[in-house]
Design a protein around this motif. Structure first.
Motif, PDB file in Angstrom:
ATOM      1  N   ILE A  19      -5.985  -4.954 -10.333  1.00 53.10           N
ATOM      2  CA  ILE A  19      -5.470  -3.584 -10.474  1.00 53.10           C
ATOM      3  C   ILE A  19      -4.375  -3.322  -9.453  1.00 53.10           C
ATOM      4  O   ILE A  19      -3.319  -2.771  -9.778  1.00 53.10           O
ATOM      5  N   LEU A  20      -4.593  -3.723  -8.208  1.00 52.24           N
ATOM      6  CA  LEU A  20      -3.573  -3.526  -7.173  1.00 52.24           C
ATOM      7  C   LEU A  20      -2.298  -4.293  -7.490  1.00 52.24           C
ATOM      8  O   LEU A  20      -1.189  -3.775  -7.320  1.00 52.24           O
ATOM      9  N   ALA A  21      -2.440  -5.519  -7.962  1.00 54.74           N
ATOM     10  CA  ALA A  21      -1.254  -6.314  -8.277  1.00 54.74           C
ATOM     11  C   ALA A  21      -0.472  -5.679  -9.415  1.00 54.74           C
ATOM     12  O   ALA A  21       0.753  -5.601  -9.379  1.00 54.74           O
ATOM     13  N   TRP A  22      -1.169  -5.173 -10.424  1.00 56.51           N
ATOM     14  CA  TRP A  22      -0.478  -4.610 -11.581  1.00 56.51           C
ATOM     15  C   TRP A  22      -0.006  -3.180 -11.357  1.00 56.51           C
ATOM     16  O   TRP A  22       0.930  -2.735 -12.009  1.00 56.51           O
ATOM     17  N   ALA A  33       2.794  -4.838   1.227  1.00 55.74           N
ATOM     18  CA  ALA A  33       1.478  -4.293   1.584  1.00 55.74           C
ATOM     19  C   ALA A  33       0.510  -4.377   0.407  1.00 55.74           C
ATOM     20  O   ALA A  33      -0.670  -4.707   0.588  1.00 55.74           O
ATOM     21  N   VAL A  34       1.008  -4.110  -0.790  1.00 56.15           N
ATOM     22  CA  VAL A  34       0.150  -4.224  -1.976  1.00 56.15           C
ATOM     23  C   VAL A  34      -0.253  -5.673  -2.202  1.00 56.15           C
ATOM     24  O   VAL A  34      -1.401  -5.958  -2.557  1.00 56.15           O
ATOM     25  N   ILE A  71      -4.535  -9.652  -2.070  1.00 59.95           N
ATOM     26  CA  ILE A  71      -5.032 -10.954  -1.599  1.00 59.95           C
ATOM     27  C   ILE A  71      -6.326 -10.773  -0.810  1.00 59.95           C
ATOM     28  O   ILE A  71      -7.257 -11.578  -0.924  1.00 59.95           O
ATOM     29  N   TYR A  72      -6.421  -9.682  -0.035  1.00 63.10           N
ATOM     30  CA  TYR A  72      -7.657  -9.400   0.698  1.00 63.10           C
ATOM     31  C   TYR A  72      -8.816  -9.182  -0.275  1.00 63.10           C
ATOM     32  O   TYR A  72      -9.906  -9.733  -0.076  1.00 63.10           O
TER      33      TYR A  72
END
Length: 94
Positions: free
Chosen positions: A67-70, A48-49, A54-55
């Motif tokens: 930030i979301l990826a990390w 989900a992250v 990607i969105y």
């Protein structure tokens, strides 16, 4: 962009590793020590992250995507370090 791709690579590797671990138990026809839903919880939360980052990348917000990826990559790296340490030192928890 390099920072985002590094975090995304770590997240994808984590999903691949957990999925492979689960697949190993299915192929070997063994019952895992952990309940099966734990594997799915981990894979779905990291997935989900990945989809959310990607969105945000698609919408052009590279900062939020990074930030979301990390946010998910940092706990994955710390957990991997602890797993490696447990494998190396094999504590006797019985």
């Amino acid at each position: 962009m390099g920072l985002y791709l590094t975090g995304l690579l770590i997240d994808c590797t984590a999903v691949l590793a957990v999925g492979s671990y689960y697949l190993y138990y299915i192929v070997m026809k063994r019952e895992p020590d952990e309940p099966r839903h734990y594997f799915w919880i981990v894979m779905i939360s990291i997935g989900a992250v990945i989809m959310a980052s990607i969105y945000y990348l698609y919408t052009g917000d590279l900062t939020t995507a990074s930030i979301l990826a990390w946010v998910m990559a940092v706990p994955v790296v710390i957990t991997a370090i602890f797993i490696v340490l447990i494998i190396i030192f094999r504590p006797n928890w019985n």
